[in-house]
Each structure stands twice: as structure tokens, then as C-alpha cells.
Design a protein around this motif. Structure first.
Motif, short mmCIF file in Angstrom:
data_model
loop_
_atom_site.label_atom_id
_atom_site.label_comp_id
_atom_site.label_asym_id
_atom_site.label_seq_id
_atom_site.Cartn_x
_atom_site.Cartn_y
_atom_site.Cartn_z
N LEU A 69 0.83 -1.21 0.00
CA LEU A 69 0.00 0.00 0.00
C LEU A 69 0.86 1.25 0.00
N GLY A 70 1.94 1.24 0.77
CA GLY A 70 2.85 2.40 0.79
C GLY A 70 3.56 2.59 -0.54
N VAL A 71 4.00 1.49 -1.14
CA VAL A 71 4.65 1.59 -2.46
C VAL A 71 3.64 2.09 -3.49
N TRP A 72 2.40 1.62 -3.40
CA TRP A 72 1.34 2.07 -4.31
C TRP A 72 1.11 3.57 -4.19
N ARG A 77 2.10 8.93 -6.65
CA ARG A 77 2.47 10.34 -6.51
C ARG A 77 3.67 10.68 -7.41
N TRP A 78 4.64 9.79 -7.48
CA TRP A 78 5.87 10.08 -8.23
C TRP A 78 5.78 9.70 -9.70
N VAL A 79 5.26 8.50 -9.99
CA VAL A 79 5.26 7.99 -11.37
C VAL A 79 3.97 8.36 -12.07
N GLY A 80 2.85 8.06 -11.47
CA GLY A 80 1.57 8.44 -12.05
C GLY A 80 0.95 7.42 -12.98
N ARG A 81 1.62 6.32 -13.26
CA ARG A 81 1.06 5.28 -14.14
C ARG A 81 0.70 4.07 -13.28
N PRO A 82 -0.58 3.76 -13.20
CA PRO A 82 -1.01 2.70 -12.28
C PRO A 82 -0.41 1.33 -12.58
N TRP A 83 -0.21 0.97 -13.82
CA TRP A 83 0.31 -0.37 -14.12
C TRP A 83 1.77 -0.49 -13.71
N VAL A 84 2.54 0.58 -13.85
CA VAL A 84 3.95 0.56 -13.41
C VAL A 84 4.01 0.47 -11.89
#
Length: 118
Positions: A69-72, A77-84
Motif C-alpha cells: 500500500l505504501g509503495v502504491w 504520486r511520483w510515477v503516475g502510471r497505475p500499471w507501473v
């Protein structure tokens, strides 16, 4: 300026919850075989240590839920692409479970029949 981040609404939030639930289920399943020695107690139950159930088990479940959950959350916030971010969260959960099984080991006192002898 527009809002920076992910546009996806409830689907993105449900992905994080699904990862947290998966982590809360996978971590104790990986931990349980090592903890079984402490619950059963070995020969005649002399080494029974039930503190693994009320101290270690809640911490394992909590860690298994909070790590992905924390990594998600940070990844969105940083990457913005849900699949990545999903791939990163699953990888973090895998590494966390591997670290748990490598680092944590229950206390195993020697069996009572293997003493210095008479």
C-alpha cells in the motif's frame, strides 16, 4: 496549472486496497510454516511459544498490508502510471515476504533428550 498525478478515480483506489488485502493474506501464509514449530512446541510441547500468535502474527499481517500500500501510494504520486506502480508494489511485496522468511526464525531450544547425559 493542472493537477499532477493520476486521473482514474475509484479504480485507482481499489487497486491499492486489493494490493493491501493480497499482502495481508500472502505474508502470514509465507510466515506460518516457520512459526508452526513455536505453536506446536516440538517434543511433548516443551518449547511452545504462543507469543508468535499474539505478537508476531499481527505484525506480519500489518507489514504485509502496509508495504504494498505504501509503495502504491508513493508510486502514484511520483510515477503516475497505475500499471507501473502495480508492478512495483507486487515486487516490493515479494521482496518483503522473502526478507521476512530469511530474517525471522523462531526460537528453537534443544530437545530435552539431547542433554549432556547421566
Amino acid at each position: 496549472m493542472g493537477r499532477r498525478g493520476v486521473r482514474g478515480g475509484a479504480g485507482v483506489g481499489l487497486g491499492g486496497c486489493a494490493l493491501a488485502l493480497a499482502g495481508a493474506a500472502v505474508a502470514p501464509l509465507a510466515w506460518a510454516p516457520q512459526a508452526a514449530v513455536s505453536v506446536r512446541g516440538g517434543f511433548e510441547g516443551h518449547a511452545r511459544d504462543l507469543s508468535v500468535l499474539y505478537v508476531d502474527l499481527p505484525l506480519v499481517v500489518l507489514g504485509g498490508a502496509l508495504l504494498p500500500l505504501g509503495v502504491w501510494a508513493l508510486g502514484l504520486r511520483w510515477v503516475g502510471r497505475p500499471w507501473v506502480v502495480a508492478v512495483a508494489a507486487v515486487a516490493a511485496l515479494g521482496l518483503g515476504v522473502w526478507g521476512l522468511t530469511e530474517w525471522w526464525s523462531p526460537r528453537r531450544p534443544p530437545d530435552p533428550g539431547y542433554g549432556p547425559g547421566i
